[in-house]
Design a protein around this motif. Structure first.
Motif: not given
Lengths: 394, 174
Positions: B107-108, B110-112, B122, B124-126, B128-129, B149-150
Motif C-alpha cells: 500500500x505504501x 503504491x502510495x509512493x 479490480x 489488481x485490488x483483489x 493486493x489482498x 494496514x491490518x
C-alpha cells in the motif's frame, strides 16, 4: 509532517472567470488546433449552453468540425465509437467536452481511439495502458462536482460485453479546464447540491488517505472552504454567477487533490451502490461521507480534526478543544447535509435514495474490489462495509 | 589541455537483482502453494478466468515473476512470462529491493508510486489482498505489522500453512 516521498502532477491549464469561453479560440490556436469537435448532451444543448459555446467562436476564423449532442447519462463504448467515426469523417483535430462527468469521460474515450487509431477501447482499459500524447482536449464542465476536467481517470461501460472499463493514465489529462460561470447557471438545485457533495467527498478523502501530500492537501483544504462558503447560496440562488464560479473552482481544486492522492471507502461504497442500485454518484457521496470518516477515524483522527477549520471556519476551530475537533468536523458535515436536505431534498440515507435493505450485502461485496480501497487509511473487509452500509441505511 | 568527454555507462546492481530474483522464486512458489490451501486466496481468485496471467516486473528489464491461474490455483511461471493480463511494475531495482526485502508494504509502495499497475484494476485490488495473506503467512507479525494496514489473524490453519510453506510449499510449490 511531510511524507517520506510523494509525487504531484497537474499540467492542466485552468482558464477561469467571467466570459472565459470567449478566450477558447485563442487557446486552441496556442494548442495548434484548428478544427475542434464538440461533445455534449441534450440537456446542455437544451439549456442553450451549446449556443453560447458556438457564439464564442464567432469572428475567430475557426471552424467547429462537428457537434455531437447525444451523449447518454452513462458513457458507453458504443457512443464513443460512433463519435470517433464522426471525428474522423469530419477531419477534426481536437476535442471539446461540454458537459458533466459522462460527457467528459466520453470525450476522453474518443481521444483514446482517435489517438491510438483503434476501434476497441478494451485494449486500453486499465492503468497506464496509454503511451502516446493525446489530441488537444478542452473540458468545459457544466456541473461542479466530478473534477474530471483535471483527472487522469475515465470510466466507460461496454454494454455488449457487460463491463465497466476504467482507464487511468496521465495522457488522459485534458490540456485546458475552462470554468465559465455561465455554464453552471442552469444546473437545478438538487443536482447543484449533489455535485457539490461529490466535490466535497473528493477533497475530504484526498486529505485523509495514504497518498496525501502537501500539494494535494492545499488544494483539498481550499476546495472545502470554498464549498462551505458557497454551496448553500449556489443551491438557493442558482443565478448568482460569483457563487457558481466559486463552486466550479472548488470542484476543480478537489479534482486536482484527488487525482494526486486518490479516494477511499466513501467512493468504493458509492461506486458499488451506484452500480447495483443506480444511485446518482453525488447522492451516494453525500450519504456515505460522514460514515466513511467515522470508519477511518481510528487511523486518521488528526487529519480529520484539521478539516474542521475549512469546513466550519476559524471561530469554531479556535473554540473547539483539540481532542474534540475530529468529531466536530463530522458534526458540521452532517449539519451541512441537513441544510441541503431541507433546501432541495438531497437524500441523506440510502432508504431516502430508494435502496432496499436486501441490496446491502451485494453492495458490500461489490465494494471490495474497488481500487479506491488501496489508498484508504484503514483496511476495509466485507463485514466492515456492511456495518457502514447499515449505518447509512436510515 | 583539452578535456575529453566520453559516454558514461553506469554499472549493474548485481547483488540487489540477485536478491530480488531469489525472493521472486520464494514468493512465486509460496503463491502457488498457498493458492491450493488457503480458503481466502481460493475465494479471491475464483472469479478470475482460467489462463489469466499476472506478472510482477522490475522496470525496465526485469527480473520478472509470472503467475497463471490454472485449475483454481496460481501456477508459478518463473521468468517465462514477459507480458500478462495484469502487470505489476516496480519502478526500479531500488524500489523492488525495498518492497521485497520487506522494508515497505504494497500500500505504501503504491502510495509512493514505487509500484504501478497495468491492466484490470479490480483484479489488481483483489491481488493486493492475496499478497497481504501470503506475506503475513510468510513473515512473523512484528514484520507484517509494518507492511500491511491490518494484519490478518494467524489462525491455526494459517499457522499450519506457514509450516507447510517453509517445509514443502516453497521447495516444491505444492
Amino acid at each position: 509532517m511531510l511524507p517520506s516521498y510523494y509525487e504531484f502532477h497537474n499540467p492542466v491549464k485552468i482558464v477561469s472567470g467571467n466570459k472565459a469561453l470567449d478566450n477558447l479560440p485563442s487557446e486552441f490556436e496556442t494548442l495548434g488546433a484548428k478544427r475542434p469537435m464538440v461533445i455534449t448532451d441534450k440537456g446542455v444543448s437544451g439549456a442553450g449552453l451549446t449556443k453560447i459555446f458556438i457564439d464564442s467562436f464567432a469572428s475567430s476564423g475557426m471552424t467547429i468540425g462537428a457537434i455531437f449532442d447525444d451523449v447518454p447519462p452513462d458513457s458507453s463504448s458504443e457512443v464513443v465509437e460512433k463519435i470517433t467515426s464522426i471525428f474522423r469523417q469530419n477531419k477534426c483535430d481536437s476535442l471539446v467536452a461540454l458537459g458533466g462527468g459522462s460527457v467528459i469521460d466520453t470525450a476522453k474515450g474518443v481521444n483514446i481511439l482517435v489517438t491510438e487509431n483503434s476501434d476497441d477501447l478494451l485494449e486500453f482499459s486499465g492503468a497506464e495502458m496509454l503511451k502516446k500524447p493525446m489530441k488537444p482536449l478542452v473540458v468545459i464542465p457544466t456541473t461542479s462536482g466530478t473534477g474530471s476536467e483535471v483527472t487522469v481517470v475515465a470510466v466507460i461501460s461496454d454494454v455488449k460485453r457487460n463491463l465497466k472499463m476504467a482507464f487511468t493514465s496521465t495522457h488522459l489529462l485534458p490540456d485546458i479546464a475552462l470554468l465559465d460561470p455561465r455554464m453552471t447557471l442552469t444546473l437545478p438545485p438538487k443536482m447543484t447540491a449533489a455535485t457539490a457533495m461529490d466535490a466535497m467527498s473528493h477533497a475530504v478523502e484526498a486529505y485523509i488517505n495514504l497518498q496525501k501530500n502537501p500539494m494535494s492537501d492545499a488544494y483539498a483544504v481550499a476546495a472545502i472552504e470554498l464549498i462551505r462558503k458557497n454551496v448553500l447560496k449556489a443551491v438557493s440562488d442558482g443565478n448568482n454567477s460569483e457563487v457558481r464560479l466559486a463552486m466550479a473552482n472548488a470542484s476543480t481544486m478537489a479534482g486536482i487533490a484527488f487525482s494526486n492522492s486518490m479516494v477511499g471507502v466513501v467512493h468504493a461504497l458509492g461506486h458499488a451502490a451506484g452500480g447495483i442500485c443506480h444511485i446518482p454518484h453525488g447522492v451516494a457521496m453525500n450519504i456515505f461521507l460522514p460514515f466513511g470518516l467515522e470508519y477511518n477515524m481510528p487511523k486518521c483522527r488528526e487529519n480529520i480534526a484539521k478539516l474542521l477549520l475549512p469546513i466550519a471556519g476559524a471561530d469554531v476551530y479556535a473554540r473547539t478543544p483539540e481532542p474534540r475537533r475530529a468529531e466536530q468536523m463530522i458534526h458540521y458535515l452532517i449539519e451541512l447535509r441537513k441544510a441541503l436536505n431541507d433546501l432541495c431534498g438531497l437524500p441523506i440515507n440510502l432508504k431516502q435514495a430508494g435502496v432496499t435493505e436486501d441490496h446491502l450485502p451485494e453492495i458490500a461485496q461489490a465494494a471490495m474490489n474497488d481500487p479506491s480501497l488501496i489508498m484508504n487509511p484503514r483496511e476495509m473487509d466485507v463485514n466492515d462495509a456492511l456495518v457502514i452500509l447499515k449505518k447509512a441505511f436510515e | 589541455m583539452s578535456v575529453q568527454y566520453r559516454p558514461v555507462v553506469p554499472g549493474i546492481k548485481r547483488f540487489k537483482i540477485l536478491v530480488i530474483k531469489i525472493i521472486f522464486i520464494v514468493l512465486g512458489r509460496a503463491f502457488q502453494s498457498a493458492s491450493q490451501h488457503d480458503e481466502e486466496i481460493k475465494k479471491e481468485i475464483s472469479s478470475w478466468r482460467n489462463g489469466f496471467t499476472l506478472l510482477m516486473k522490475v522496470m525496465p528489464d526485469g527480473p520478472y515473476m509470472g503467475l497463471e491461474k490454472r485449475d483454481n490455483m496460481l501456477e508459478f511461471k518463473g521468468s517465462k512470462l514477459k507480458k500478462a493480463d495484469l502487470e505489476i511494475y516496480f519502478r526500479n531495482v531500488e524500489s523492488a529491493f525495498m518492497i521485497m526485502t520487506p522494508q515497505m508494504g504494497s500500500h505504501q509502495a503504491f502510495a509512493e508510486r514505487r509500484m504501478s499497475i497495468k491492466g484490470d484494476l479490480n483484479i489488481a485490488t483483489a491481488f493486493t489482498r492475496t499478497l497481504v495473506i501470503v506475506m503475513s503467512t510468510l513473515y512473523p507479525e512484528f514484520i507484517v505489522k509494518r507492511l500491511v494496514k491490518r494484519v490478518p489473524p494467524l489462525t491455526f490453519k494459517r499457522f499450519g500453512l506457514r509450516i507447510w510453506l517453509y517445509t514443502i510449499g516453497i521447495l516444491l510449490g505444492r
